[in-house]
Design a protein around this motif. Structure first.
Motif, PDB file in Angstrom:
ATOM      1  N   THR A 189       0.302  28.997 -29.829  1.00 35.44           N
ATOM      2  CA  THR A 189       0.303  29.753 -29.416  1.00 35.44           C
ATOM      3  C   THR A 189      -0.614  30.249 -28.446  1.00 35.44           C
ATOM      4  N   LEU A 193       0.498  32.817 -25.120  1.00 38.63           N
ATOM      5  CA  LEU A 193       0.587  34.430 -25.124  1.00 38.63           C
ATOM      6  C   LEU A 193      -0.034  34.543 -23.742  1.00 38.63           C
ATOM      7  N   LEU A 253      -2.153  42.575 -24.709  1.00 35.35           N
ATOM      8  CA  LEU A 253      -1.829  41.429 -25.074  1.00 35.35           C
ATOM      9  C   LEU A 253      -3.160  40.093 -25.074  1.00 35.35           C
ATOM     10  N   GLU A 257      -4.023  38.149 -28.229  1.00 33.82           N
ATOM     11  CA  GLU A 257      -4.744  36.215 -28.272  1.00 33.82           C
ATOM     12  C   GLU A 257      -5.989  36.165 -28.797  1.00 33.82           C
TER      13      GLU A 257
END
Length: 267
Positions: A189, A193, A253, A257
């Motif tokens: 992940t 991101l 974003l 994150e």
């Protein structure tokens, strides 16, 4: 005795930096912005062809007042969001396949590496010939820019998963689908991101050139049209709008994150 010692032990702080440090960072952000504004003012004072911040602000007010800049922002946002969303939606599963299955890597990786060496802007003449001059070629070029950034990050995230975690999950009897969902996806992940943030920057960077293709609205079109009439304040206004919109989307974003990777140890 030991229980008291455990309770008295310092606990790790959550929620990012302490208040004093956050205040210092905000102060530095503001100071940096003011310094940039001051340099711009100095630049405009020493160059005849550079508009002052006041002139640009006045022009932005005029363009917002008649709705021109609002329409351009909405048109550009639609193109960026459409291309970025499609690029990300395709890149994540392709990156997972490349990282998890050797056969998929052998099939996709040569094509991904090939197109990485071709700038998305270089595709504009081809996509215009193949797709015409409507919205499709503009969105497609943005899609390619976002896809290439995100697919590499996703692939690298899967490849870099700690083998100790994978082996431990296998020893505990976890099936492959559980290992993928509970180990690989969370570990990948942060990479995904970061790839999305890079892809978002590439999408905005490609937007201006994409909107040079027979567009009637958009920030790139507005800059091109202003260039014809040597309208420098409008060019600066469009540039500022692109930068501010890109910064806002990047911060969003970054917030996602931090929420999605809160389990990671941070410095």
């Amino acid at each position: 005795m030991s229980a008291v010692a455990v309770d008295a032990a310092p606990r790790p702080q959550r929620g990012g930096a302490p208040p004093r440090r956050r205040g210092l960072l905000v102060t530095l952000n503001v100071a940096s912005a003011l310094a940039g504004l001051g340099l711009w003012w100095l630049w405009s004072a020493t160059a005849d062809n550079v508009p002052t911040p006041v002139e640009v602000a006045r022009r932005m007010g005029e363009l917002f007042g008649d709705g021109t800049l609002t329409d351009d922002i909405l048109a550009s946002l639609q193109r960026v969001l459409a291309g970025f969303a499609l690029g990300t939606a395709v890149a994540i599963p392709v990156g997972f396949l490349m990282g998890w299955y050797a056969v998929a890597r052998a099939v996709f990786e040569p094509w991904v590496q090939f197109f990485r060496t071709v700038p998305p802007l270089a595709l504009i003449p081809l996509v215009v010939v193949l797709m015409g001059i409507g919205e499709t070629p503009k969105i497609f070029v943005i899609f390619v820019a976002a896809f290439l950034s995100c697919v590499i990050a996703t692939f690298q995230g899967v490849v870099d998963v700690d083998r100790t975690l994978l082996n431990a999950a296998r020893v505990l009897g976890a099936p492959t689908r559980v290992i993928f969902a509970r180990v690989v996806v969370p570990a990948s992940t942060p990479y995904i991101l970061v790839g999305m943030r890079v892809g978002l920057g590439s999408a905005w960077g490609t937007l201006v050139a994409a909107e040079l293709v027979a567009a009637q609205q958009g920030l790139g079109y507005r800059m091109q049209n202003a260039q014809i009439y040597v309208d420098r304040p409008t060019i600066f206004a469009a540039l500022i709008c692109i930068g501010v919109l890109g910064l806002i989307m990047d911060r969003l974003l970054l917030l996602v994150e931090r929420r999605a990777t809160a389990w990671q140890e941070r410095r």
